[in-house]
Design a protein around this motif. Structure first.
Motif, mmCIF file in Angstrom:
data_model
loop_
_atom_site.group_PDB
_atom_site.id
_atom_site.type_symbol
_atom_site.label_atom_id
_atom_site.label_comp_id
_atom_site.label_asym_id
_atom_site.label_seq_id
_atom_site.Cartn_x
_atom_site.Cartn_y
_atom_site.Cartn_z
ATOM 1 N N HIS A 99 0.817 -1.210 0.000
ATOM 2 C CA HIS A 99 0.000 0.000 0.000
ATOM 3 C C HIS A 99 0.854 1.264 0.000
ATOM 4 N N CYS B 296 -4.307 5.370 2.142
ATOM 5 C CA CYS B 296 -3.717 4.619 1.036
ATOM 6 C C CYS B 296 -4.049 5.369 -0.247
ATOM 7 N N ILE C 138 -4.320 4.193 -3.194
ATOM 8 C CA ILE C 138 -5.140 3.425 -4.134
ATOM 9 C C ILE C 138 -6.590 3.823 -3.841
ATOM 10 N N HIS D 211 -9.083 1.515 -2.076
ATOM 11 C CA HIS D 211 -8.753 1.233 -0.671
ATOM 12 C C HIS D 211 -9.137 2.421 0.208
ATOM 13 N N PHE E 105 -9.729 2.860 4.136
ATOM 14 C CA PHE E 105 -8.291 2.912 4.396
ATOM 15 C C PHE E 105 -7.818 4.370 4.511
HETATM 16 CU CU LIG Z 1 -4.022 0.310 -0.426
#
Ligand SMILES: [Cu+2]
Length: 474
Positions: free
Chosen positions: A406, A457, A459, A462, A467
């Motif tokens: 991550h 994170c 992404i 996520h 996240f």
């Molecule tokens: Cu991630």
């Protein structure tokens, strides 16, 4: 295919957008108090990756990526943002040390740029180096929103520090397009599978994974490999290439066949020990600046080290004057990416005053659903326990108990990398750090930017599904 023909002619992109949608843009409302230093218009754009693949997305000022914005470190600027879409938008200035009200996240309390509306921001750019701007809107299950769109671009903050003579400066953003949901995510991009995995749990959650986001369409800036102009060079030239992984989805390894790259900065910040490498690795959101000596005449491919991804567009041809061969690719040796080699040799980061543990876990979503991501046992909001005291130096110990690498980002602060999987280092300054597969990363920072501070994170999926966490100052 009328569109392909139209775009072959030199029509302005804005005209193309009109031709495609049949819409005319409303005239902008009168700008408040004088002229802004920069105007960003968020609106639909078309991106011609190659002759047969023209996609429709949202971009800045008629292009995706948006223009490279050059700013002077410490010189305040006014940015006028016009939102010609139906979605509330946020422009985030990634890597800048600026207050939460202009940082561009809803979590920190930055105001949205309303749909069909506009807003003016003032910020003082800094620190010097390669920064970037991008949408920070949530996307959730809508793959046409937020960081999945073409709303990204470089900001280069000039600090007056000349990195030495170079003949060409290139800004190259790595990108994927046309994202889709998939149950089979290949994790070749992780690069960290063979690490020591200090955080691998003894009891694994073996529930079936939910959907992840994938792509099979790639580019560097707005062109797929083989379309668009090559990078034209002469023997003896010295290039500075500023890379950005603008993907909302994946980490990437990049090489320039026939050449080594000297890494001089990570996330825009000069490294204590530059390194000559055959390839570089960038988590989503990260930047790497390299110097390349053009000393091997030929026609070469700069691109993803994964063949399928390169052949699906993630690359660009580098052409020496007077060469007429087919572009060549050579697989670089597969050496794991290691941030610590860029640190001050033999030193370690001084012991901070306080340590904050951050444990990352995944709750598998199961077939057709999405995974949920936890920081210290819960998904966002996670905002009352992470309290910073002005002036204190902290160490964040990020423990990744998930089967994915991550790229973790903290807003409005810079980290000094202290340790990755037990390897210590010092002097590597970053805003985004990949925490390896079942691995651990420790970073230090001084709490000197009062206000809410988002940690997440990079992404998009996520982040959207839990996240992230908010730090607040006491
Ligand atoms: Cu991630």
């Amino acid at each position: 295919m009328a569109l392909a023909q139209a775009s072959g002619a030199c029509l302005p992109l804005e005209a193309l957008v009109h031709a495609q949608t049949g819409m005319t843009m409303p005239p902008p409302a009168p700008a408040p108090e004088g002229k802004a230093d920069y105007t960003l218009r968020i609106a639909p754009v078309t991106v011609e990756l190659d002759r047969s693949h023209i996609l429709s997305t949202i971009g800045y000022n008629g292009t995706a990526p948006g223009p490279v914005l050059r700013m002077r470190e410490g010189k305040p600027v006014t940015v006028h943002v016009i939102n010609d879409t139906d979605t509330p938008e946020l422009v985030h200035w990634h890597g800048m040390l600026i207050p939460p009200d202009v940082d561009g996240t809803a979590e920190e309390g930055s105001p949205f740029v309303p749909p069909r509306g506009q807003r003016r921001f003032q910020l003082t750019p800094g620190p010097a180096g390669s920064r970037w701007y991008h949408s920070h809107a949530m996307a959730m299950d809508d793959l046409h929103k937020g960081a999945y769109t073409g709303q990204f671009g470089f900001v280069y903050v000039d600090g007056g520090n000349d990195p030495g003579h170079f003949d060409q400066e290139l800004f190259l953003a790595l990108r994927d397009w046309d994202p889709f949901f998939t149950a089979t995510m290949d994790d070749e991009d992780d690069d960290t599978h063979n690490g020591p995995m200090p955080e691998k749990p003894t009891v694994m959650n073996t529930g079936p994974d939910g959907l992840e986001v994938g792509s099979m369409t790639y580019s560097i800036n707005d062109k797929a490999l083989g379309s668009g102009e090559p990078i034209r060079v002469r023997e003896g030239q010295r290039l500075i290439i500023r890379f950005l992984n603008a993907s909302a989805i994946e980490n990437r390894r990049i090489a320039l066949a026939g050449h080594k790259m000297k890494v001089i900065a990570l996330d825009g910040n000069p490294v204590p020990t530059p390194q000559m490498l055959d390839s570089i690795f960038l988590g989503a959101g990260e930047r790497v600046d390299v110097i390349v000596e053009m000393n091997n005449p030929g026609i070469w491919i700069l691109g993803s080290t994964e063949q399928t991804i390169r052949e699906s567009g993630l690359g660009v041809v580098v052409e020496y004057t007077g060469q007429h061969k087919q572009p060549q690719w050579i697989d670089p040796p597969r050496i794991p990416w290691d941030y610590t080699i860029f640190g001050s040799a033999g030193s370690s980061s001084p012991t901070p005053q306080q340590t904050i543990e951050l444990v990352f876990e995944k709750i598998p979503g199961g077939a057709g659903k999405f995974n949920l991501w936890l920081v210290n046992g819960k998904p966002y909001p996670n905002e009352d326990e992470l309290v910073l005291h002005q002036g204190t130096r902290y160490r964040l110990v990020m423990r990744n108990r998930t089967d994915d690498a991550h790229p973790m980002h903290m807003h409005r602060h810079l980290w000094e990398l202290a340790e990755i999987n037990g390897k210590k280092t010092a002097g590597v300054i970053k805003d985004t750090v990949i925490v390896p597969y079942y691995g651990r990363a420790s970073v230090d920072f001084t709490a000197n930017q009062p206000g809410l501070t988002l940690f997440h994170c990079h992404i998009q999926q996520h982040m959207d599904y839990g996240f992230k966490a908010l730090f607040r100052y006491a």
